[in-house]
Design an enzyme around this catalytic site. Structure first.
Site, mmCIF file in Angstrom:
data_model
loop_
_atom_site.group_PDB
_atom_site.id
_atom_site.type_symbol
_atom_site.label_atom_id
_atom_site.label_comp_id
_atom_site.label_asym_id
_atom_site.label_seq_id
_atom_site.Cartn_x
_atom_site.Cartn_y
_atom_site.Cartn_z
ATOM 1 N N ARG A 243 34.585 35.680 40.853
ATOM 2 C CA ARG A 243 35.160 36.208 39.610
ATOM 3 C C ARG A 243 34.111 36.932 38.778
ATOM 4 N NH1 ARG A 243 38.752 30.704 39.056
ATOM 5 N NH2 ARG A 243 40.530 31.494 40.265
ATOM 6 N N PHE A 362 43.348 40.533 41.408
ATOM 7 C CA PHE A 362 42.686 39.778 42.469
ATOM 8 C C PHE A 362 41.615 38.831 41.950
ATOM 9 C CE2 PHE A 362 40.280 43.930 43.877
ATOM 10 C CZ PHE A 362 39.554 43.944 42.700
ATOM 11 N N GLU A 363 41.155 37.931 42.850
ATOM 12 C CA GLU A 363 40.274 36.804 42.511
ATOM 13 C C GLU A 363 40.918 35.897 41.460
ATOM 14 O OE1 GLU A 363 38.350 36.663 44.696
ATOM 15 O OE2 GLU A 363 36.593 37.957 44.683
ATOM 16 N N GLY A 364 42.230 35.778 41.528
ATOM 17 C CA GLY A 364 42.994 34.996 40.551
ATOM 18 C C GLY A 364 43.497 35.899 39.447
#
Length: 379
Positions: A243, A362-364
């Site tokens: 992140r 993306f990445e949460g």
């Protein structure tokens, strides 16, 4: 605009200068061609690897750069300011090396890590599935134990560098429940492994994103990273670092949009003066600059906590949330500064706006980041 960076020493300053030189020579001159044609930049990642830019935050004993995370992220930001797709792929590669670097045995590290950190092996991160994106505990891809290793069966989704990567940090189910997920260093080519057609994306066109279909693929037992059932802690721990990588990429993208907007505003004239001298437009640019500076500060704060060995999970989510929301706002405002021209492909700002959107996902997703932050506060 060249960002004045606060760096921890002369070696870090030299590294940033090297990065800028490579980014200007190898990335800036090629980005428009490849993004418009949606073609992969063959040889570029080998160049970045040869320059030592693909293993910066990892130990020198395995061929890494031994750099603090705050320095690595600023290198990533410089790359993203020239070519977001390449910077995201570098971030994903770095993320894909983390399970082996942190949880691998000494023998596993000796065998694979030097080639990974040197960029001779490019990695992908394979956690998400078509029905299990943010809900990683719901994944269904199976790893059934055999006499010689594991048989992998299932479908993975949203893989950056899918079909081109040499290895994948693969997460598959070895048992039921949240403690039944395991991590593997899976080969990029194997009998029974196929990839879907690259996704037709809004942006980041030069690097493919695909699904992967594992049809009873056999992998050796020594490719298990960590213990069976340790997969989700490995995945979530790696994602905190990932992140921060996306936050740095978002800041680089926002900085590029700001720079182009300022340059245009200093040239374009209306009502007898440069548009930057009109207060309404000047204040918009000021807010854009303030947002970029604040977003950079959030990822540097989290990185320094990581480097100091302090908990940084909440700060990583804050950085990802703030930086990517800022990138979306700043790129949108950059299009506004250009007026009608900003809506055309003649200028890069329309591409920046398209590229910024995925960084909120993306990445949460940023909704997941808010959930993570709120749960930290609840504790």
């Amino acid at each position: 605009m060249t960002v004045d960076r606060l760096l921890p020493g002369p070696d870090a300053r030299d590294l940033i200068e090297l990065t800028r030189e490579i980014a200007d020579k190898e990335l800036a001159r090629r980005v428009d061609e490849h993004e418009r044609a949606e073609t992969y930049p063959e040889g570029l990642f080998a160049t970045l690897g040869a320059a030592g830019l693909l293993g910066l935050p990892y130990p020198e004993e395995y061929g890494g750069g031994g750099q603090p995370y705050e320095v690595y992220l600023q290198v990533l930001e410089e790359l993203a300011a020239r070519w977001a797709a390449v910077a995201v792929a570098v971030s994903v590669h770095t993320l894909s090396c983390l399970p082996l670097a942190v949880y691998g045995t000494p023998e596993q590290r000796e065998r694979w890590l030097p080639d990974m950190l040197a960029g001779r092996l490019i990695g992908g991160y394979s956690l998400s599935e078509p029905q299990a994106g943010s809900d990683a505990a719901a994944l269904t891809c199976k790893a059934e134990k055999t006499e010689d290793g594991y048989r992998i069966t299932g479908t993975k989704a949203w893989i950056t560098h899918g079909g081109l990567a040499d290895f994948y940090a693969l997460f598959a189910r070895t048992d039921s429940g949240p403690r039944g997920v395991s991590c593997f260093l899976a080969p990029g080519a194997a009998d029974g492994l196929t990839f879907g057609r690259p996704e037709e994306k809004m942006g980041l066109h030069a690097v493919p994103t695909t699904t992967a279909h594992w049809d009873g693929v056999l992998i050796s037992a020594d490719r298990l990273i960590g213990a069976e059932g340790q997969g989700l802690p490995i995945a979530f721990g790696a994602l905190d670092s990932g992140r921060l990588g996306i936050a740095a990429c978002a800041v680089g993208l926002a900085q590029a949009a700001l720079d182009e907007a300022v340059a245009y505003a200093k040239e374009r004239e209306t009502f007898g003066k440069k548009i930057i001298d009109h207060q309404g437009l000047g204040f918009l640019l000021a807010d854009m600059a303030a947002g970029v500076d604040c977003a950079r500060a959030t990822y540097l704060d989290a990185a320094r906590r990581r480097d100091a060995g302090l908990p940084y999970g909440r700060q990583a989510s804050v950085a990802k949330l703030v930086a990517t929301d800022t990138a979306m706002r700043v790129t949108t405002d950059a299009v506004q500064v250009f007026g009608g021209y900003g809506y055309t492909r003649e200028f890069r700002v329309e591409r920046y706006m398209r590229e910024a959107k995925i960084m909120q996902i993306f990445e949460g997703t940023n909704q997941i980041q808010r959930l993570v932050i709120s749960r930290h506060l609840a504790r």
